[in-house]
Structure formats: structure tokens, C-alpha cells
Scaffold this motif. Sequence first.
Motif, PDB file in Angstrom:
ATOM      1  N   ARG A   1       0.515  -0.763   0.208  1.00 36.49           N
ATOM      2  CA  ARG A   1       0.296  -0.120   0.126  1.00 36.49           C
ATOM      3  C   ARG A   1       1.070   1.395   0.449  1.00 36.49           C
ATOM      4  O   ARG A   1       0.340   2.472  -0.853  1.00 36.49           O
ATOM      5  CB  ARG A   1      -0.811   0.216   1.310  1.00 36.49           C
ATOM      6  N   LEU A   2       1.882   1.394   0.996  1.00 35.07           N
ATOM      7  CA  LEU A   2       3.156   1.901   0.958  1.00 35.07           C
ATOM      8  C   LEU A   2       3.429   2.605  -0.654  1.00 35.07           C
ATOM      9  O   LEU A   2       4.014   3.650  -1.168  1.00 35.07           O
ATOM     10  CB  LEU A   2       3.794   2.188   2.292  1.00 35.07           C
ATOM     11  N   THR A   3       3.639   1.481  -1.163  1.00 32.07           N
ATOM     12  CA  THR A   3       4.258   1.128  -2.331  1.00 32.07           C
ATOM     13  C   THR A   3       3.076   2.378  -3.536  1.00 32.07           C
ATOM     14  O   THR A   3       3.800   3.740  -4.484  1.00 32.07           O
ATOM     15  CB  THR A   3       4.564   0.143  -3.508  1.00 32.07           C
ATOM     16  N   GLU A   4       2.097   2.300  -3.652  1.00 30.30           N
ATOM     17  CA  GLU A   4       0.645   2.507  -4.563  1.00 30.30           C
ATOM     18  C   GLU A   4       0.982   4.205  -4.186  1.00 30.30           C
ATOM     19  O   GLU A   4       0.311   5.173  -5.044  1.00 30.30           O
ATOM     20  CB  GLU A   4      -0.615   1.735  -4.002  1.00 30.30           C
ATOM     21  N   PHE A   5       1.094   4.399  -2.539  1.00 30.99           N
ATOM     22  CA  PHE A   5       1.056   6.029  -2.190  1.00 30.99           C
ATOM     23  C   PHE A   5       1.674   6.532  -2.596  1.00 30.99           C
ATOM     24  O   PHE A   5       1.956   7.442  -3.756  1.00 30.99           O
ATOM     25  CB  PHE A   5       0.721   5.863  -1.126  1.00 30.99           C
ATOM     26  N   ALA A   6       3.276   5.595  -2.761  1.00 32.56           N
ATOM     27  CA  ALA A   6       4.339   6.507  -3.712  1.00 32.56           C
ATOM     28  C   ALA A   6       4.138   7.227  -4.795  1.00 32.56           C
ATOM     29  O   ALA A   6       4.565   7.224  -5.409  1.00 32.56           O
ATOM     30  CB  ALA A   6       5.456   6.090  -2.885  1.00 32.56           C
ATOM     31  N   ASP A   7       4.137   5.774  -5.265  1.00 32.02           N
ATOM     32  CA  ASP A   7       3.558   5.664  -7.318  1.00 32.02           C
ATOM     33  C   ASP A   7       3.026   6.775  -7.532  1.00 32.02           C
ATOM     34  O   ASP A   7       2.633   7.590  -7.957  1.00 32.02           O
ATOM     35  CB  ASP A   7       2.842   4.682  -8.054  1.00 32.02           C
ATOM     36  N   SER A   8       1.695   7.045  -6.526  1.00 29.97           N
ATOM     37  CA  SER A   8      -0.038   8.774  -6.724  1.00 29.97           C
ATOM     38  C   SER A   8       1.302   9.649  -6.585  1.00 29.97           C
ATOM     39  O   SER A   8       0.464  10.412  -6.287  1.00 29.97           O
ATOM     40  CB  SER A   8      -1.024   8.356  -6.188  1.00 29.97           C
ATOM     41  N   THR A   9       2.099   9.698  -5.651  1.00 28.64           N
ATOM     42  CA  THR A   9       2.992  10.979  -5.337  1.00 28.64           C
ATOM     43  C   THR A   9       3.513  12.275  -6.708  1.00 28.64           C
ATOM     44  O   THR A   9       3.712  10.774  -7.528  1.00 28.64           O
ATOM     45  CB  THR A   9       2.970  11.467  -3.693  1.00 28.64           C
ATOM     46  N   LYS A  10       4.402  12.840  -6.218  1.00 32.26           N
ATOM     47  CA  LYS A  10       4.996  13.494  -7.105  1.00 32.26           C
ATOM     48  C   LYS A  10       6.433  13.807  -6.523  1.00 32.26           C
ATOM     49  O   LYS A  10       7.209  14.745  -6.196  1.00 32.26           O
ATOM     50  CB  LYS A  10       5.047  15.005  -7.830  1.00 32.26           C
TER      51      LYS A  10
END
Length: 401
Positions: free
Chosen positions: A354-363
Motif C-alpha cells: 500500500r505504501l508503494t501505491e501511495f508513493a507511486d501516486s505522489t510527485k
Amino acid sequence: MLKPIQIKKDLYYIGLNDRTKHLFENLWPLPKGVSYNSYLITDDKNVLFDTVDICYSDIFFQKLETALDGKQLDYVVINHMEPDHSGSLGLLRSKYPNVQIVGNKRTADMVEGFFGITDNVMVIEDGDQLSLGKHNLAFYLTPMVHWPETMITYETTEKIIFSGDAFGTFGTLDGGITDSQLHPERYYDEMIRYYSNVVGKFGSPVQKALEKLSTIDIKYICSTHGPVWTQPEQINKVISIYDKLSRYEGDEGVVIAYGSMYGNTEQMAETIAYELAQQGIKEVIIHSVSKRSHSYIIRDIFKYKGLIVGSPTYNNKLFPDVEYLLSKVEGRDMKNRYFGYFGSYTWSGAAVKRLTEFADSTKFEIIGSPVEMKQSMSLDTYDSCIALGKAMADRLILDRK
Ligand code: FEO
């Protein structure tokens, strides 16, 4: 009888302190309280700038009546309609039926929606002016600082801005009202917390507002919360704080925000922090999301360039308070951050995914490799945490050059 405080000739402070509420907007802690500031200019025409939270209307009207000293109230300028400032507007109109409400088109819509008032409302546009006699007002529309109707009113004779939430702080005014009557340092962290919590999503509109203000000479900043800024060095400082925050520029330092049920994930946070310090990073702030209100974690995320988030797996998801924190970061369109992450699980891992998904969604710029721990700290996990801390430190140190 409650007397208003005279800030300078013709300018009165009609605001007051709230030491009762625990949460501002029912969200953000108020350990030092908050002030709701309202101001009055007396002239041929008398004008009030904003009102106060309805809970304090009784004291507010006593102060207003004393300041007016029998004169009529001609205008109330509404720079911001959020109820911590407009809450007493309906009562104001009842007590002063002839007062003209001054705002823009969006203000008028909200005045009707919240109070059912449609008459005697003066709708102004960006750049319009209003003469009071000796004093003259110019209106600058500053939408989304913090609502769409927000505006800043500039008194052109004395060079005073009535800035609404802009340049506001949490914290009551304990005796002193202006920056020369108190220690301004006491308010700066609370200004950052106020900005990041309440206005933080609106970096781009704040930049536009600052651009408009850059064309005018400012001698006084009368915000709706916190001290009145009068000293040139303090005015420069508060404007530069807003400029920096709204550009999402952080200082060298790292916030490590983690969740941990029994202390295993916490050991990962400690190890990363240890390595950051070993590498010469002195501003390392560790927050347990269960212990520390998100209000303060968000404040620190706005202050520092580095962010490392860690979480155990909980019901095949992130630890709930970590998920909540991520939603707060996402909701503020945070930019310009270096981001690392780590997680743990006992029998089936979901946190790092889930943290990877979050990281991918940010700039954000992703730093190092995420660390995933099974059950407890092994030597391999320890080394991986050290590597993540080192990678973050290296990235921050690179910016020194
Ligand atoms: Fe202080 Fe946006 O209200």
C-alpha cells in the motif's frame, strides 16, 4: 463594560480569545487556544472587518458598542465567510439593521445561504475601492485563501491589510495584540501548523495572493487569527513563511511517521533515525501516529524535505492511523518531498504494498529501497533500515551543495 483595544488612531481591535474549544474546525488541537480577530475603523463612515465565532458574540458586541461610542456602523467588510469569522453576522444585522454588508459575488451567495440576508449587500469586484473619509479601502479578491470568497482589504492611507486567514496563527493573544507587545517567536510554529492544517492544500492560490500583495506597501497586517504584525522585520518574516510554505519548500530534516502495535515496527524507525543522525542530519523528528495528533505531523511534514513513513500490516491493510495520515498528505497536494518507506507483517504483508501505491501516486522523489520486515528485526532488516537512512541523508546532503 468591555473596552476595545486601540491599535492606532481610528483603528480598534474588537477580537477575542477562545480558550474553551479543544479542536479548531473540530479537527485541529488548540493547546494554546485561538483568537478571532475583528477590527473597526472609525471615520466619516465606520467600518467593521469581519465578526467572530457566534459563541463569543456577547463580548464582541459589548466591545463594538463601546468602540462606536454612539456612532453608527456603516459597513461590515466580510473578508471570509467561514463561521469562525462570519458567525455573528446575522446578529450584527439584527443589532445594526442599516449596516451594509460588503463582499464579492461569492460572499453574497454565502450571506444569503447562511443567514438568509439579501438586502443592503454591496457587491464589489477585484480592485474596487471604497472611501470612508480620511481612509480609503481597496479590495483584492484572493479566492481559496481559504474559501472561494476570500478577499483581502487594503486600507490605502495607513497601508493596513485586513488579510482574513492569511498570516494567521493558532494561539491566544495574552495581553499583547501587536507583535511589538509580545514575543513573536511564540507564534511562528503555530503559524506553520495553522497554515499546513487549514490552508495547506491551497499553495497555488496563496502564491497568486502573494503576487497581488507584492505590488503594495504594507505597514500593518491585521489577520483574523493571532498577532497584528506591525514591525517591518516581522512583516517580512510572516510573508516569507507563507511564501515558502505555499511553494512547499522544506528545510533540511526528516519526519519519520510510523505506526507500531508492539514496538517491532518502531525499531525500524529508530534504526533509520540513528543512521540519519550518524550521517549528520540533525533535524530528525519521529512521530508515532498513535500518540501524536496528525495536526503536528502535518506541520512537520511542511517544515522538512524528508518524509519516511512506516506501518505494520493491520487486517491486511495499513495501520489505520498511517492510512489516515497519508490521506492528509494526499489532500494537501504536497510536493518537493523526498520519500522513503518501510513496513512489517507477521504472516501476510500488505503495508509495503500500500505504501508503494501511495508513493507511486505522489510527485515525491522516492529515496532508497523500501524495507519490509517479517515479524521482528533481523540483521538483514537492520542493514536495510541503515541503507534507507543513509540514502535519505545522502539526498539531503546533496542539496547543501
Ligand atoms: Fe479562520 Fe478559514 O477561517
